[in-house]
Design a protein around this motif. Structure first.
Motif: not given
Ligand SMILES: Cc1cc2nc3c(=O)[nH]c(=O)nc-3n(C[C@H](O)[C@H](O)[C@H](O)COP(=O)(O)O)c2cc1C
Length: 289
Positions: A87-89, A91, A195, A235-239, A281
């Motif tokens: 699992r990776r984020s 975009r 994205y 992908c989580y978007i915390g923003l 990690r």
């Molecule tokens: C709580 C949380 C908020 C995040 N917010 C953003 C975001 O706003 N934009 C984004 O591009 N990635 C966001 N991410 C993705 C992280 O950058 C990413 O999980 C981290 O770099 C590790 O990479 P991976 O998920 O591919 O393993 C977020 C991840 C988490 C857990």
């Protein structure tokens, strides 16, 4: 009146219910009594699900929705860990809507995440209209452009306090100019927030409840992992979370009930890029006591 009834014909007094839940069940000399009400019972259904004799019925739960576990899931641990590692984020997504049936399955899976005190009150807004997703993206950019002055002032304060070496300082510095970079990306035709993902989920709930943030994260991650089994990445978007709770135009756009907050946001779609390697990690810091 207690919410729970024990069928005396079926109960053999084994006491499993009382062992599991001593707030509702009392076992004394082989006799079990119950006192289930709003203060003692969180409607988790453990008592019904554990009773080997089907002796318990709960007036506040639909007894027809308990289904027998015939043969538990049989996931192979190494395969499951590999699934987590893969699992990776994501975009970059294909310009393709998520199939309705798959979306239903993913959302259904979210129901099975645990929640604090079993509140089960996480709500999800699903956006699939590109224009609406773009509007929210623009509002997040507006917020971060507006907030830049505040970030600058915080940096100056941390510097005046000699806090150059703190995580807070490093994190705040990374925030500097973020709105400007977003605006530049937008001007270049990119969507720096979502994205161009085909789907956005916003997870929200009433804020005055048991563990709202944790609940939303658990639902979201259950959704994300289930999506992966269908070839859909996320992908989580915390923003968004930050902007949604502090920027009134965005809050209004989301039309949240007045006592609700956004606790998580996530984009999903069919991936355009395929990760060919997993990454390591940092070791998790564990203190053995
Ligand atoms: C709580 C949380 C908020 C995040 N917010 C953003 C975001 O706003 N934009 C984004 O591009 N990635 C966001 N991410 C993705 C992280 O950058 C990413 O999980 C981290 O770099 C590790 O990479 P991976 O998920 O591919 O393993 C977020 C991840 C988490 C857990």
């Amino acid at each position: 009146m207690t919410w729970v009834e024990i069928d005396e014909q079926l109960c053999d007094g084994c006491g499993i219910c009382a062992l599991r839940c001593d707030r509702v069940f009392t076992s004394s000399a082989g006799e079990i009594t119950t006192d289930a009400n709003e203060e003692t019972c969180i409607l988790c259904g453990h008592c019904v699900a554990l009773c080997p004799n089907d002796a318990i019925s709960h007036s506040r739960l639909d007894m027809n929705v308990f289904s027998a576990i015939e043969k538990g899931a049989n996931l192979k641990t190494q395969e499951f860990i590999q699934f987590l590692k893969e699992r990776r984020s994501h975009r970059h997504f294909l310009n393709r809507k998520i199939k309705e049936k798959q979306l239903d399955m993913i959302l259904e899976a979210g129901r099975w995440a645990p929640t604090g005190s079993n509140v089960q009150n996480v709500e999800i807004i699903v956006y699939q209209d590109p224009a609406k997703i773009r509007k929210i993206s623009d509002q997040v950019i507006d917020y971060f452009s507006w907030v830049n002055g505040k970030v600058q002032r915080k940096i100056e304060r941390l510097e005046a306090e000699g806090k150059h070496n703190t995580e807070d300082y490093r994190f705040t510095r990374r925030m500097l100019g973020i709105g400007e970079r977003m605006s530049q990306a937008k001007a270049a035709g990119r969507d720096p927030i979502f994205y161009n993902a085909p789907l956005l989920m916003i997870f929200h709930s009433i804020s005055a409840t048991s563990a709202p943030k944790d609940n939303a994260v658990l639902v979201a991650h259950t959704v994300a992992l289930t999506a992966r089994t269908l070839g859909i990445e996320s992908c989580y978007i915390g923003l968004v979370e930050v902007a949604a709770n502090y920027y009134m135009p965005l809050k209004a756009e989301l039309k949240l009930p007045p006592d609700h907050e956004v606790f998580n946001a996530m984009i999903l779609g069919y991936p355009e890029l395929e990760f060919l390697k997993t990454v390591d990690r940092k070791p998790i810091h564990i203190r053995w006591e």
